[in-house]
Scaffold this active site. Structure first.
Site, PDB file in Angstrom:
ATOM      1  N   LYS A 109       0.845  -1.197   0.000  1.00  0.00           N
ATOM      2  CA  LYS A 109       0.000   0.000   0.000  1.00  0.00           C
ATOM      3  C   LYS A 109       0.882   1.248   0.000  1.00  0.00           C
ATOM      4  O   LYS A 109       1.943   1.257   0.632  1.00  0.00           O
ATOM      5  CB  LYS A 109      -0.890  -0.063   1.252  1.00  0.00           C
ATOM      6  CG  LYS A 109      -1.988   0.967   1.351  1.00  0.00           C
ATOM      7  CD  LYS A 109      -2.842   0.692   2.604  1.00  0.00           C
ATOM      8  CE  LYS A 109      -3.916   1.703   2.857  1.00  0.00           C
ATOM      9  NZ  LYS A 109      -4.699   1.385   4.084  1.00  0.00           N
ATOM     10  N   SER A 190      -9.582   1.322   3.334  1.00  0.00           N
ATOM     11  CA  SER A 190      -8.732   2.134   2.482  1.00  0.00           C
ATOM     12  C   SER A 190      -7.674   1.331   1.728  1.00  0.00           C
ATOM     13  O   SER A 190      -7.052   1.878   0.826  1.00  0.00           O
ATOM     14  CB  SER A 190      -8.056   3.226   3.310  1.00  0.00           C
ATOM     15  OG  SER A 190      -7.146   2.677   4.250  1.00  0.00           O
ATOM     16  N   SER A 214      -9.862  -1.039   7.350  1.00  0.00           N
ATOM     17  CA  SER A 214      -9.209  -0.796   6.054  1.00  0.00           C
ATOM     18  C   SER A 214      -8.558  -2.008   5.396  1.00  0.00           C
ATOM     19  O   SER A 214      -8.226  -1.964   4.211  1.00  0.00           O
ATOM     20  CB  SER A 214      -8.173   0.323   6.184  1.00  0.00           C
ATOM     21  OG  SER A 214      -8.819   1.565   6.206  1.00  0.00           O
TER      22      SER A 214
END
Ligand SMILES: *[C@@H]1O[C@H](CO)[C@@H](O)[C@H](O)[C@H]1NC(C)=O
Ligand SMILES: *[C@@H]1O[C@H](CO)[C@@H](O)[C@H](O)[C@H]1NC(C)=O
Ligand SMILES: *[C@@H]1O[C@H](CO)[C@@H](O)[C@H](O)[C@H]1NC(C)=O
Length: 515
Positions: A109, A190, A214
């Site tokens: 990420k 996310s 997330s």
């Protein structure tokens, strides 16, 4: 040369014996799509695949699919070179036993720092061109294990810390990420790009981060497995933060096994997150997590099922229908479903939880983000105030008119941990103690079962672990997962349960997405 061949054959033999594969069933053209880490390692040993070929495959797939999926922000310009190096290491020394992640490409990420040619920006232009002091602690461990950092995955910008109005999976640098199962469906966030990329075979494995939902939520919506580890089990050193009280880094993969291999590599002490990683080190089992991948992992497990929102399956919600089969699978696997759970003072606990989390996080965001930004070698922004000013200056680029930056503005108004924040933190501790912890102990549960990422706030505020596994697809084809949450350090049990469920259900299928 002879020795090389000899050792190589020996290893192949050992590999086959170990993994229980029949040589006749392995085709000479190795299918990379949907391959597990173990499949790939066997193919390496049999000289049917190289890390270089693997990386080139994923780069081609990213070029083909990413213009629509928008799951990847950057591809590592050195990925092929690193793969070649891994191949040479294997060729030069076939006898050395290596990590299962050796030569395996991983996407991380974009809020996880890599000290290489790539940027670390949380999806925002504000951090483009900033230089991080070092690899994040988890990236150090990945590289040491021989994994190839293939690129950076997209995310909800700033891990959804900027504004509640910004949609999941949107960041300024890549735009809106797309759910590969149902294009019109929310991909959730996310860690959106991390989940989409493994679902759509843009990478073998990935890393996400979770503060509240997330990892669990995008894994649920993209039909993949996500592990949200106990806070501190994995280092947050070099991770763009929301709050160190809740932030955690974990794997997002296509299978529970792959996620467990990744977890094994990334856990442990890091001096750049010293207090939390030292404290949580006590939870790391001797021999690692792979030993808990037991086909009969469900047998005898006590799993809590409640009707409380956030703690389970609310009545008359339609959810029960979707989870009828998954719960049946748990029973058939020998789990004991403990139903009719009572939570005294549920309303108070729920209120303390949500009000407290909001108040605490608003103040903690400013403190932790400012500390991260100060640690950068060079950066266009050095504080939350700078980011706010940057966003106002480049409001078109960052879509400030449309999505705003309300959470940033609220956070900037705070001034550390004052009386209000202390009260909120006390509320959170109590909510955990008299909510989740009491529940787990009173009913002697191994895990609490919740639908989708519904249980994420409960797990978030106490730093508890959770694992989500694909459970089915609704009428419209949107995937959904089932989540197993437990007390701190209960990853071994959760992996047993998750693996037992996965092996008994095997519902995951790759998306039929065509660009
Ligand atoms: C191969 O591995 C062994 C054992 O780790 C080591 O002693 C040896 O130096 C290695 N050889 C090469 C060529 O890397
Ligand atoms: C990192 O950002 C710079 C712009 O500051 C850009 O030129 C470069 O290509 C980016 N790196 C990668 C790998 O995309
Ligand atoms: C603490 O929790 C109670 C509900 O239990 C709530 O009314 C109150 O606003 C909370 N206070 C803070 C500061 O979070």
């Amino acid at each position: 040369m002879a020795t090389f061949h000899f050792h190589n054959t020996l290893l192949v033999f050992l590999g086959l014996a170990l993994f229980g594969f029949n040589i006749d069933t392995v085709s000479s053209e190795f299918p990379i799509r949907e391959a597990t880490v173990r499949d790939i390692q066997i193919a390496f040993h049999q000289n049917k695949l190289t890390s270089k070929k693997l990386v080139q495959f994923y780069i081609r797939e990213i070029e083909r699919l990413n213009p629509v999926l928008r799951a990847v922000i950057e591809v590592n310009p050195d990925a092929v070179k690193l793969a070649r190096k891994a191949d040479l290491e294997r060729e030069a020394n076939a006898t050395v036993s290596r990590s299962l992640l050796h030569g395996i490409p991983i996407l991380v990420k974009d809020n996880i720092a890599t000290k290489d040619k790539m940027n670390t920006t949380a999806g925002s232009y504000a951090l483009l061109g900033s230089v991080v002091p070092r690899d994040a602690g988890v990236v150090v461990r990945l590289r040491k294990a021989g994994a190839i950092i293939l690129g950076k995955a997209s995310l909800s910008e700033w891990a959804h810390g900027r504004s509640p109005k910004a949609p999941s999976g949107w960041c300024a640098r890549t735009g809106q990420a797309v759910n590969p199962y149902v294009e019109s469906q929310d991909p959730c966030g996310s860690s959106t790009g991390s989940a989409i990329s493994v679902a759509a075979n843009l990478a073998a494995i990935s890393l996400g981060t979770e503060t509240d939902g997330s990892i669990l939520c995008p894994s649920s919506f993209n039909s993949v497995v996500g592990i949200k580890p106990t806070v501190g089990l994995t280092s947050r050193g070099g991770v763009i933060p929301l709050t160190p009280r809740q932030d955690t880094v974990g794997p997002i993969c296509r299978t529970v096994s792959d996620a467990a291999y990744v977890l094994d590599v990334i856990v442990g002490y890091d001096r750049h997150d010293a207090v939390a990683t030292r404290e949580a080190s006590k939870y790391i089992p001797n021999g690692g997590y792979v030993q808990f991948l037991k086909p009969d992992g469900l047998r005898g497990k006590r799993l809590g099922i409640s009707n409380y929102l956030y703690f389970g399956f609310p009545k008359n919600s339609g959810i029960s229908q979707l989870f009828k089969q998954p719960l049946q699978t748990l029973r058939q696997g020998g789990a004991i479903l403990v139903d009719h759970i009572k939570i005294p003072n549920y309303e108070t606990i729920k209120d303390s939880m949500f009000i407290g989390e909001q108040i605490a996080m608003t103040a903690e965001l400013k403190l932790s983000l400012n500390a991260y930004l100060k640690g950068l070698i060079t950066s266009p922004v050095r504080s939350l105030a700078d980011i706010i000013a940057f966003n106002n200056k480049f409001s078109d680029l960052e879509k400030i008119g449309e999505y705003g930056q309300d959470d940033f503005l609220e956070s900037e108004k705070t001034n550390g941990i004052g009386e209000l924040e202390k009260k909120a933190l006390l509320n959170l501790t109590r909510a955990s103690k008299y909510g989740f912890e009491r529940l787990m102990r009173k009913y002697k549960l191994d895990a609490l079962v919740t639908p989708f990422a519904q249980g994420s706030p409960v797990l978030a505020i106490g730093g508890y672990p959770g694992i989500i596994v694909p459970a089915g697809y609704d009428e419209g084809g949107t995937p959904y997962g089932i989540c197993f949450g437990g007390l701190r350090g209960s990853e071994p049990k959760l992996i047993e349960i998750a693996y037992g469920f996965e092996q008994a259900s095997k519902v995951r299928k790759p998306p039929s997405f065509k660009p």
